[in-house]
Design a protein around this motif. Structure first.
Motif, PDB file in Angstrom:
ATOM      1  N   ARG A 539     -12.898 -15.095 -29.221  1.00  0.00           N
ATOM      2  CA  ARG A 539     -14.216 -15.553 -28.804  1.00  0.00           C
ATOM      3  C   ARG A 539     -15.171 -15.277 -29.949  1.00  0.00           C
ATOM      4  O   ARG A 539     -14.786 -14.699 -30.958  1.00  0.00           O
ATOM      5  CB  ARG A 539     -14.690 -14.876 -27.518  1.00  0.00           C
ATOM      6  CG  ARG A 539     -14.689 -13.369 -27.548  1.00  0.00           C
ATOM      7  CD  ARG A 539     -15.577 -12.775 -26.461  1.00  0.00           C
ATOM      8  NE  ARG A 539     -16.992 -12.967 -26.790  1.00  0.00           N
ATOM      9  CZ  ARG A 539     -17.975 -12.339 -26.142  1.00  0.00           C
ATOM     10  NH1 ARG A 539     -17.688 -11.516 -25.140  1.00  0.00           N
ATOM     11  NH2 ARG A 539     -19.229 -12.534 -26.495  1.00  0.00           N
ATOM     12  N   SER A 540     -16.418 -15.675 -29.809  1.00  0.00           N
ATOM     13  CA  SER A 540     -17.378 -15.540 -30.901  1.00  0.00           C
ATOM     14  C   SER A 540     -18.438 -14.494 -30.558  1.00  0.00           C
ATOM     15  O   SER A 540     -18.974 -14.478 -29.443  1.00  0.00           O
ATOM     16  CB  SER A 540     -18.051 -16.886 -31.173  1.00  0.00           C
ATOM     17  OG  SER A 540     -18.922 -16.797 -32.258  1.00  0.00           O
ATOM     18  N   ASN A 704     -16.773 -15.044 -40.019  1.00  0.00           N
ATOM     19  CA  ASN A 704     -17.520 -16.166 -40.602  1.00  0.00           C
ATOM     20  C   ASN A 704     -18.840 -15.586 -41.100  1.00  0.00           C
ATOM     21  O   ASN A 704     -19.840 -15.585 -40.391  1.00  0.00           O
ATOM     22  CB  ASN A 704     -17.747 -17.265 -39.568  1.00  0.00           C
ATOM     23  CG  ASN A 704     -18.498 -18.469 -40.150  1.00  0.00           C
ATOM     24  OD1 ASN A 704     -18.709 -18.547 -41.366  1.00  0.00           O
ATOM     25  ND2 ASN A 704     -18.925 -19.380 -39.296  1.00  0.00           N
ATOM     26  N   LYS A 769     -20.684 -13.950 -38.100  1.00  0.00           N
ATOM     27  CA  LYS A 769     -20.039 -13.868 -36.796  1.00  0.00           C
ATOM     28  C   LYS A 769     -18.621 -13.333 -36.930  1.00  0.00           C
ATOM     29  O   LYS A 769     -18.011 -13.394 -38.007  1.00  0.00           O
ATOM     30  CB  LYS A 769     -19.972 -15.260 -36.137  1.00  0.00           C
ATOM     31  CG  LYS A 769     -21.291 -15.877 -35.753  1.00  0.00           C
ATOM     32  CD  LYS A 769     -21.058 -17.271 -35.174  1.00  0.00           C
ATOM     33  CE  LYS A 769     -22.368 -17.920 -34.722  1.00  0.00           C
ATOM     34  NZ  LYS A 769     -22.920 -17.247 -33.517  1.00  0.00           N
ATOM     35  N   ASN A 771     -15.141 -14.303 -34.930  1.00  0.00           N
ATOM     36  CA  ASN A 771     -14.624 -15.334 -34.030  1.00  0.00           C
ATOM     37  C   ASN A 771     -13.279 -14.963 -33.412  1.00  0.00           C
ATOM     38  O   ASN A 771     -12.603 -15.824 -32.848  1.00  0.00           O
ATOM     39  CB  ASN A 771     -14.499 -16.664 -34.770  1.00  0.00           C
ATOM     40  CG  ASN A 771     -15.861 -17.221 -35.162  1.00  0.00           C
ATOM     41  OD1 ASN A 771     -16.817 -17.119 -34.386  1.00  0.00           O
ATOM     42  ND2 ASN A 771     -15.968 -17.783 -36.353  1.00  0.00           N
TER      43      ASN A 771
END
Length: 906
Positions: A539-540, A704, A769, A771
């Motif tokens: 998930r992020s 990211n 982020k 991820n």
């Protein structure tokens, strides 16, 4: 004269060792009695004995030749077992005779010249013969008689003393090789830390083990290397030739590495390697311009001769501040080498951790260095402290010694620590061009870096494989972990993991004790096959930006300083929030701080003196942490760097001038102001249910983030051990994406429970982020309901309770429950006999030693009568794994007593 050693210990009442007649002089020489001669038919007689199995011996017909005639005796003759080794044994003038039930000795000996000398059992006798030849002939005749089950002469078989401490080698520069032995030559007193190599050399020098020096080439004709470099497997992977010599004219790196691994020993010249009887082969992977071969060619090198070459030494790594991933070809080659090499036991790969601490690099940035199938080796200087350059990282397994030049100190001056002494290119091509000593480098021309520490571990691995050839690559790593010690008690990064093992990001589990590593190798049982477990989440999440903060609490705190952004430093990092304590303005801290800062924090202005000195003054005054603010610019911040700063005992952060001056002004106008350091980070929990005894741990993170330099990443195990996997660095131009990180810090911890991933951002302006995360734990399945990392079945069968953890030492023998479990020992009683050893340390000094633990206290007493208590010669607290005393031979009393007490002092 007799010298007796009495030992008092809590496990056995009395242990004594009597040494008679000129034993001290004999300690330095072999006592093996070997006589060689051609086994010609006209000089030998073949006789058959019962031992009780039938055995044929070729016995010399002429007992008065050679050694025997020189001694003018007929009570011994030479013989050799057929078939058997070429060494002769000695047959005495007495016969061992065993009879079946009901057979009478007088009947058997009715017409024999043998007479009963001793009856040692109901039907077992020792018989005396007129001479040794008669004894042999009669033993042969009696062996054919019905009712005789044993008949052979008393034998004196080849043997040698297995000293616990090897004699000093005669290599010219051995005294310069402080990494091997660092002692005062006049007294034997320690001058600093070393590998303790002479304990490992007692009867093990690396024979039969082949080590590949994967480097720029080796001067294979060097007189101190040639004897251990037959050239059979040498290969140049650059041009495909069979030459192992450097392609670069002044390429001395591989020659220095080779000398540390396995320079020929005891040849009255130069230096000696860690494994002086191991063989080496040179694999050239760097060309004349110091460029490494391509990844396909490296694939060939990594799996070359993998059933012949047992160990590979790689003293090289990532040359960039960026991340360097391991290619699929090299990855497959390593997998082939560790799964099929050494006939399935696995090639041992040893790698230098790198020399880029000051650039902010981490071993986890290097796909080669982080690989769990290899041993990443850090470096410590002669003082035991991590060198100023050794690249830190959670993948570092152990460390070894190296030099350290131009080391900054808190006062701003620099100092040098001694380099390694090893082989050099001959003549003017080497680093040392002196016409007399030019084949070797030492002092200013010596060798350093983790390129110098890694080959010491390669040599030690050779000694371990010589002691136990059945060790797998995983066994070798685990023995190194268990035989290593943290040498720097003041290093704030050292933490004890859940298995009771101190571990550190700079030096791993520490520097192995060579003697202990070899002993553990002999005792070791192969670990069960490795399996894995883990957990993942896709998930992020957003990573909080610029998250390291100084939080300020007090009456009417201005909003601008309630949460001040800060940069971290090389000082300890506040991964956990610090205590909330009063903060005191101490100015620039250019001199020792007179204020009592116990239970407080220090606010310090930049300028005049070095950061390390300011923070050391704050720590000496008792501060919990330090906040340094800029004296220039407005919102500018700097990273406070320096190897000296890393050993500060308190956390320290840096804030900008505007915030610092605002905080200083607020302190001047307010009382009861408190502060705290806090990293506002992303926390992700992963639940693991399967019980493994952990080995390596792998964490893949799908980042990211546009600027890798900002990110701090840590993994916290259920036991509370934190592995820092990524940190503030200089790579401001690279993004951070999908990357896999490794850690050794969780060895032997329990796997089950909550693992926490912590992600922070410590610079402003770029946000990122996560991820997804994937956790993989490698290890061995165990039953572990109490989650202490020990197998419950072993605990209940051997201890009867689950109340004791892996660090407990119930029998106080120095070996923790963890080690006793791995070695299949009894944790309730010492497994090693209390044996006293006397070895010659030098021609004038004897070394007295025995197994010991850290508990209790030892005294050595001298007396003229064994039945009287002597006067104290020395007194020491227990030391693991061995106590030692050095005794000048000229001052020995007639009797020496060793007394032990479980109390901390007498």
């Amino acid at each position: 004269m007799a010298i007796s050693f009495k030992a008092y210990n809590p496990w056995r009442d009395v242990k004594s060792l009597a040494l008679t007649g000129g034993i001290l002089a004999a300690l330095a020489v072999s006592t093996c009695l070997l006589v060689t001669a051609a086994d010609e038919t006209n000089r030998t007689l073949h006789l058959r004995f019962l031992e009780p199995q039938a055995a044929t011996y070729a016995v010399d017909k002429a007992p008065n030749e050679g050694l025997l005639s020189a001694r003018e005796r007929t009570d011994e003759i030479r013989a050799r077992r057929m078939p058997g080794p070429p060494e002769h044994i000695v047959l005495r003038d007495r016969v061992v005779l065993g009879l079946a039930d009901g057979v009478r000795i007088d009947t058997v000996l009715s017409d024999s010249p043998l007479r009963v000398s001793r009856r040692v059992g109901p039907s077992l006798f020792v018989l005396q013969a007129p001479d040794a030849m008669t004894a042999a002939l009669e033993a042969d005749r009696l062996a054919c008689m019905q009712g005789v089950v044993i008949s052979h002469p008393v034998r004196k078989r080849p043997a040698k003393l297995h000293w616990r401490y090897a004699p000093a080698p005669n290599d010219t520069y051995f005294t310069r090789q402080w990494h091997l032995e660092n002692r005062d030559p006049a007294t034997g007193a320690p001058l600093g830390f070393d590998l303790g190599i002479r304990s490992a050399w007692a009867d093990n020098l690396g024979d039969g083990v082949i080590i590949a020096i994967v480097d720029e080439g080796v001067a294979t004709s060097h007189p101190d290397l040639a004897g251990n470099m037959p050239g059979t497997y040498d290969h140049n992977f650059v041009n495909g030739s069979s030459s192992g010599t450097p392609m670069r004219l002044q390429g001395s790196h591989g020659t220095a590495v080779a000398g540390l691994v396995a320079a020929v020993g005891n040849n009255s010249r130069g230096v000696i390697g860690v494994a002086p009887r191991a063989s080496m082969t040179s694999w050239v992977v760097f060309d004349a311009n110091e460029y490494m071969v391509d990844e396909e060619t490296m694939m060939d090198a990594l799996q070359y001769c993998s059933n012949v070459v047992s160990i590979q030494n790689h003293s090289w790594g990532n040359a960039s501040v960026g991340q360097l991933a391991l290619g699929v070809l090299e990855d497959q080659a390593i997998e082939n080498a560790v799964t099929t090499g050494r006939n399935g036991l696995g090639v041992i790969m040893v790698r230098s951790a790198g020399n880029d601490w000051q650039s902010g690099n981490d071993v986890n940035d290097d796909g080669y260095g982080q690989d769990p199938r290899a041993i990443a080796v850090g470096a410590v200087r002669v003082t035991g402290r991590a060198t100023s350059y050794t690249t830190p990282g959670a993948p570092v397994l152990v460390a070894a010694f190296s030099g350290d030049d131009d080391v900054a100190t808190p006062t701003g001056v620099t100092t040098n620590y001694i380099q390694l002494c090893t082989t050099d290119l001959q003549g003017a091509l080497g680093r040392n061009t002196d016409p007399v000593t030019g084949d070797y480098g030492f002092d200013s021309t010596g060798f350093g870096g983790t390129s110098g520490s890694a080959p010491q571990i390669s040599g030690l691995c050779a000694l371990m494989l010589n002691a136990n050839p059945n060790l797998t690559w995983r066994d070798v790593q685990q023995i190194l972990v268990l035989s290593a010690w943290q040498l720097d008690a003041a290093d704030p990064d050292t933490k004890v993991n859940g298995a009771g093992l101190p571990v550190n990001h700079r030096v791993g589990f520490g520097v192995p004790d060579a003697g202990q590593a070899v002993r553990l190798a002999r005792w070791w049982h192969n670990r069960p096959l490795r399996t894995s477990t883990g957990a993942s989440i896709r998930r992020s999440w957003n990573i909080p930006d610029d998250g390291l903060r100084v939080l300020v609490f007090g009456p009417n705190v201005p909003s601008s300083i309630q949460s001040i952004p800060a940069y971290p430093s090389d000082a300890p990092h506040p991964d956990n929030p610090t205590k909330t304590v009063p903060i005191v303005d101490v100015g620039q801290a250019t001199e020792p701080i007179a204020i009592d800062l116990k239970g407080k924090a220090a606010l310090i202005q930049r300028g005049v003196n070095y950061f390390a000195q300011k923070i050391s003054y704050a720590a000496a005054a008792g501060a919990e942490f330090a906040v340094v603010y800029n004296n220039t610019g407005s919102t500018d911040r700097v990273f406070m760097a320096g190897a000296d700063l890393a050993f500060a005992p308190i956390p320290a952060v840096f804030i900008d001038r505007v915030s610092g001056e605002a905080l200083r002004n607020y302190l001047a106008s307010s009382s009861n102001v408190l502060a705290q350091l806090l990293l506002n980070s992303l926390s992700i929990n992963l639940e693991v249910t399967e019980n493994l005894s952990c080995e390596h741990v792998k964490l893949r993170v799908f980042f990211n983030h546009p600027r890798r330099a900002d990110v701090r990443l840590a993994l916290v195990s259920p036991s509370g051990t934190r592995s820092v996997l990524h940190h503030f660095n200089e790579d401001v131009s690279s993004p951070l994406g999908d990357w896999t990180f490794y850690s050794t810090h969780h060895f032997f911890e329990p796997s089950a429970g909550t693992w926490r991933v912590e992600v922070g951002d410590e610079q402003p302006g770029q946000t990122g982020k996560v991820n997804g995360v994937e956790l993989t734990i490698y290890g061995v399945p165990i039953t572990d309901t109490d989650r202490d990392g020990l197998d419950d079945d072993w605990e209940m069968n051997h201890v009867g309770t689950l109340d004791f953890g892996p660090a407990a030492d119930i029998d106080r023998d120095g070996y923790s429950n963890l080690v006793e479990w791995l070695l299949e020992w009894d944790p309730l009683a010492p497994d090693l006999p209390f044996q006293i050893d006397l070895s010659m340390w030098s021609s004038s000094i004897a070394r007295l030693s025995w197994p010991s633990s850290r508990s209790g206290h030892y005294q050595m007493l001298g007396t003229s009568a064994i039945d009287k208590t002597g006067s104290i010669i020395a007194s020491q607290p227990g030391r693991f794994p061995e106590m030692e005393f050095f005794l000048p031979l000229t001052n020995l009393t007639e009797f020496i007593q060793v007394k032990y007490d479980l109390r901390e002092s007498f």
